[in-house]
Design an enzyme around this catalytic site. Structure first.
Site, PDB file in Angstrom:
ATOM      1  N   ASP A 344       0.853  -1.197   0.000  1.00 50.50           N
ATOM      2  CA  ASP A 344       0.000   0.000   0.000  1.00 50.50           C
ATOM      3  C   ASP A 344       0.888   1.247   0.000  1.00 50.50           C
ATOM      4  O   ASP A 344       2.108   1.145   0.053  1.00 50.50           O
ATOM      5  CB  ASP A 344      -0.949  -0.018   1.209  1.00 50.50           C
ATOM      6  CG  ASP A 344      -0.213  -0.110   2.544  1.00 50.50           C
ATOM      7  OD1 ASP A 344       0.909  -0.651   2.570  1.00 50.50           O
ATOM      8  OD2 ASP A 344      -0.750   0.357   3.561  1.00 50.50           O
ATOM      9  N   HIS A 671       1.500  -9.071  -3.123  1.00 48.54           N
ATOM     10  CA  HIS A 671       0.525  -7.984  -3.176  1.00 48.54           C
ATOM     11  C   HIS A 671       1.249  -6.642  -3.121  1.00 48.54           C
ATOM     12  O   HIS A 671       1.894  -6.319  -2.127  1.00 48.54           O
ATOM     13  CB  HIS A 671      -0.426  -8.119  -1.989  1.00 48.54           C
ATOM     14  CG  HIS A 671      -1.435  -7.029  -1.892  1.00 48.54           C
ATOM     15  ND1 HIS A 671      -2.645  -7.088  -2.542  1.00 48.54           N
ATOM     16  CD2 HIS A 671      -1.417  -5.849  -1.260  1.00 48.54           C
ATOM     17  CE1 HIS A 671      -3.333  -5.987  -2.288  1.00 48.54           C
ATOM     18  NE2 HIS A 671      -2.602  -5.217  -1.507  1.00 48.54           N
ATOM     19  N   GLU A 728       1.635 -10.462   0.997  1.00 50.21           N
ATOM     20  CA  GLU A 728       2.068  -9.076   0.812  1.00 50.21           C
ATOM     21  C   GLU A 728       3.591  -9.001   1.006  1.00 50.21           C
ATOM     22  O   GLU A 728       4.224  -9.928   1.512  1.00 50.21           O
ATOM     23  CB  GLU A 728       1.353  -8.145   1.814  1.00 50.21           C
ATOM     24  CG  GLU A 728       1.556  -6.681   1.492  1.00 50.21           C
ATOM     25  CD  GLU A 728       0.417  -5.776   1.953  1.00 50.21           C
ATOM     26  OE1 GLU A 728      -0.629  -6.265   2.390  1.00 50.21           O
ATOM     27  OE2 GLU A 728       0.587  -4.542   1.843  1.00 50.21           O
TER      28      GLU A 728
END
Ligand code: 9MR
Length: 760
Positions: A344, A671, A728
């Protein structure tokens, strides 16, 4: 567009749900029911909609659409159908036929919410061909809704193209798909390398109950060693029947060895230390491409160049003048720089602090450990923009984050001055792929917390003692910030993060700051030698507690980092010998665990519930064992620490190396919004040396839920970009890898006089 993070409470709810449904008798399933209206386009394209820039019509009983070129995002051009009802927990099969002209265009097919915030519950991005293909996927709905949508997002191409669609179906009530991972040969090895004079172990998956012969072959196929397996029975971590193989008596070197047993031949591996020298550097080079606020240079990272993210250049709202969440403060802060936390675009002080410590302590170990050698981490080792400035590159890299951490401190004169804002991230979750410089979301500072403040204090205090020889002013600035943070935390000892603050960024929930106090006090003491900090350390109940449970430490549990540094960094702490003994005792616990595990990792979580980021926890436990070796020089600790790498590098139930680019089969679809090759062929995979989070029994993301329902321990992992809870990449996890890779590389060096005598 938003990705949902599960808070602790909802994780517990999910677990409770899993426990109540799993062992139950098969439940009556609803009849299969079609949710799509007019998926066959026999006479009309109604009720399908398109974005206004797409022209669609019937063509040979299909829907065909002219898609314009020159749009930026996938969602800028789309075809879809709304008002779809989904039932939580029900499994659906999404199928369709599609073609694209010319070849190679990608359609992002998704099932999600048709209104803001446009949650995505399932998505795939197949590459289309002119001749067309049929596609079929199953997933389980995480929600109840009547506002569902099936959409095909087609934007983002430079030139116009034509998309045709037929036989779209969303069938409810189908049985969940049983996912069978391809686990390759049943002989499981470290697919990268064993050290010539180190332990060499493998695991054989077999139904056989009695011992079997094994053979080790060199790259020419000649048998160089042989022996017998040891039956181990049923392995809890995988549910498999297994045997173990110990070929540690072989001391040769070379590339391309294989191990054969029970008619199966392992993937190849090396015997040598070279790969660990490389991994030491690659795992640290990872950080440069995680940097925010700076353009990534093609000459330094071929294939990874990208514009600077979050510098207030459109469409970014940027990090140069970031306000607080509504009503929280009356100022803005310049919080540019730092590393993106993971896949992110968020930046979190809690995780930033422990990660910085991970890098700084990799460096600090090289100063104090008997096998350490600072030059291996020196200037010009990591190809960063600062290389050549006569400062060790690892310190340059860590400083990129430290400067950011200091910017997160509440300014003097403001309420909670000296505390650190917990995090800065987007107002809403964004979709994938999305390069940092394209993130259009509003950025916000979240409430200061005690944990963030003490993370900052600990990392900055440690920095103060390590940067002194290179930049006295920066070292002094870091120490001032650490002292200010410490004082502020003492005044506000229980400002815990809100566990529900998980929209647009992770919550990092943690309702106990005692371990952060202990850790910050320890770092401040080691740097200043001051009595006030020594007193805090020795009076903390954590100073004498047994800290070495199934997880030694992670971002939420920071007492062991204090213990490790108090044991290894020279100081006059009263009772220091006891601290050292406690680490050795902790290492004994992990050695016992490792021996009890047929896959040889120092990790056996309660009820076999693998945790989020389990790979890093395995590496952190290994780090405790390695530190016992640094403290004692005893071979059993060295062997245990070195052996722990085998699991991460391929000796596991999935036969996968969790480190990108290392081993025959390695995780490479982690991810990430910018290493999103799986979704966008023009983007790269994560750089080599990126460790994946790993098996996570709670499988919080819908994709893992659709593929891994009922998974046992090690099997709760899937190398797919959609699986943010198992796959991730994250800065704290790579720090665990970097420390261990550096340690193992140091063990692999040719025996010779120590670089300097063991101290401390
Ligand atoms: O690793 C973190 C895990 O232990 C937490 O339970 C979870 C919820 O806060 O968050 C994980 O960390 C993620 C963070 O919240 C946001 N950036 C990505 C991190 C790795 O998945």
């Amino acid at each position: 567009m938003k990705r949902r993070r599960t808070t602790l409470l909802s994780v517990l709810a999910l677990l409770a749900a899993a426990f109540t449904t799993l062992p139950a008798a098969p439940q009556a399933r609803a009849d299969e029911a079609e949710q799509i209206r007019n998926g066959t386009f026999d006479t009309t394209t109604e009720p399908w909609w398109t974005t206004s820039n797409v022209t669609a019509g019937l063509s040979d009983g299909r829907l065909c659409a002219n898609v314009p070129g020159g749009t930026a995002n996938r969602w800028d051009a789309a075809v879809g159908q709304n008002d779809i009802t989904l039932v939580k927990g029900e499994t659906y099969r999404l199928s369709f036929s599609a073609s694209g002209t010319p070849d190679g265009h990608v359609a992002r097919a998704l099932v999600g919410l048709s209104v803001a915030p446009y949650d995505t519950w399932f998505e795939v991005s197949p590459q289309l061909s002119v001749s067309g293909n049929a596609y079929s996927y199953t997933f389980t709905s995480p929600v109840d809704t009547a506002q569902g949508q099936v959409a095909f997002q087609l934007g983002g191409a430079a030139d116009p193209w034509r998309f045709c669609l037929d036989d779209v179906s969303l069938l409810g009530g189908v049985p969940p798909e049983v996912y069978e991972p391809d686990t390759g040969p049943r002989v499981r090895v470290n697919q990268v390398a064993y050290l010539p004079d180190g332990p060499k172990n493998a695991t054989l998956v077999t139904d056989a109950a009695s011992k079997l012969p094994w053979r080790l072959r060199n790259t020419k196929g000649a048998v160089v060693a042989q022996g017998w397996t040891v039956p181990r029975g049923k392995d809890i971590s995988s549910g498999q029947n297994v045997q173990s193989i110990d070929f540690g008596s072989y001391r040769g070197r070379g590339k391309g060895f294989t191990l054969t047993a029970d008619g199966e031949t392992s993937r190849p591996f090396d015997i040598g230390a070279e790969a660990y020298e490389q991994l030491r550097l690659d795992s640290l080079k990872y950080y440069y491409t995680q940097r925010s606020g700076i353009a990534i240079r093609e000459d330094l990272r071929p294939g990874y160049a990208r514009p600077a993210g979050h510098l207030n250049a459109a469409p970014n709202q940027g990090d140069a003048k970031v306000p607080c969440r509504p009503g929280l403060c009356d100022y803005t802060l310049d919080v540019t720089g730092g590393w993106y936390d993971a896949g992110d675009h968020g930046k979190y002080v809690v995780n930033g602090g422990i990660t910085t410590w991970g890098l700084l302590s990799t460096y600090e170990r090289s100063l104090h450990a008997r096998t350490g050698r600072p030059s291996s981490l020196g200037d010009r080792t990591l190809a960063v923009p600062e290389s050549g400035n006569k400062v060790p590159d690892i310190l340059d890299e860590a400083r990129w984050e430290l400067e950011f951490l200091l910017k997160m401190q509440v300014p003097a004169g403001k309420p909670l001055a000296g505390m650190a804002h917990s995090k800065i991230h987007d107002e809403q979750w964004t979709g994938l792929p999305l390069l940092p410089h394209q993130d259009p979301q509003k950025r916000e500072l979240h409430r200061p917390t005690t944990q963030a403040t003490l993370n900052l204090a600990a990392a900055a205090a440690q920095a103060a003692r390590l940067y002194g020889p290179y930049d006295k002013a920066f070292a002094a600035k870091a120490l001032r910030a650490a002292r200010t943070a410490w004082t502020a935390a003492l005044a506000h000892p229980a400002l815990h993060p809100d566990p529900d603050d998980g929209i647009g960024g992770g919550a990092y929930p943690d309702d106990n700051a005692a371990d952060e106090f202990y850790w910050a006090a320890a770092e401040l003491y080691l740097t200043t030698g001051e009595r006030q900090f020594a007193d805090h350390v020795t009076k903390s109940p954590l100073h004498t507690a047994d800290l070495f449970g199934s997880v030694s430490f992670d971002w939420a549990s920071t007492a062991v980092p204090a213990r490790l540094d108090l044991a290894t960094v020279p100081s006059g702490l009263p009772g220091r010998e006891k601290v050292r003994q406690s680490v050795i005792k902790g290492a004994d616990t992990y050695l016992a665990t490792l021996k009890s595990q047929p896959y040889g990792m120092p990790y056996a979580p309660a009820d076999n519930m693998y945790d989020w980021g389990s790979n890093s926890q395995i590496l952190n436990n290994a780090r405790v064992i390695a530190t016992a070796h640094d403290l004692t020089g005893a071979a059993k600790y060295r062997d245990g620490a070195v052996q722990s790498m085998d699991y991460v590098l391929g000796r596991n139930a999935l036969n996968i190396s969790y480190v990108t680019g290392y081993g025959t089969v390695s995780s490479h679809n982690q991810h990430s919004r910018w290493y999103a090759h799986e979704l966008e062929p023009g983007l790269p995979n994560p750089p080599k040396g990126t460790v994946a989070g790993g098996a996570n029994s709670s499988i919080q993301d819908p994709y893992a839920q659709s593929r891994l329902q009922g998974c046992v321990g090690q099997f709760c992992y899937i190398d797919d970009i959609e699986s943010w809870s198992t796959n991730e990449t994250a800065v704290n996890w790579n720090a665990a890898l970097a420390w261990m890779a550096s340690y193992v590389a140091d063990q692999g060096r040719q025996a010779g006089p120590a670089a300097h005598p063991g101290r401390g």
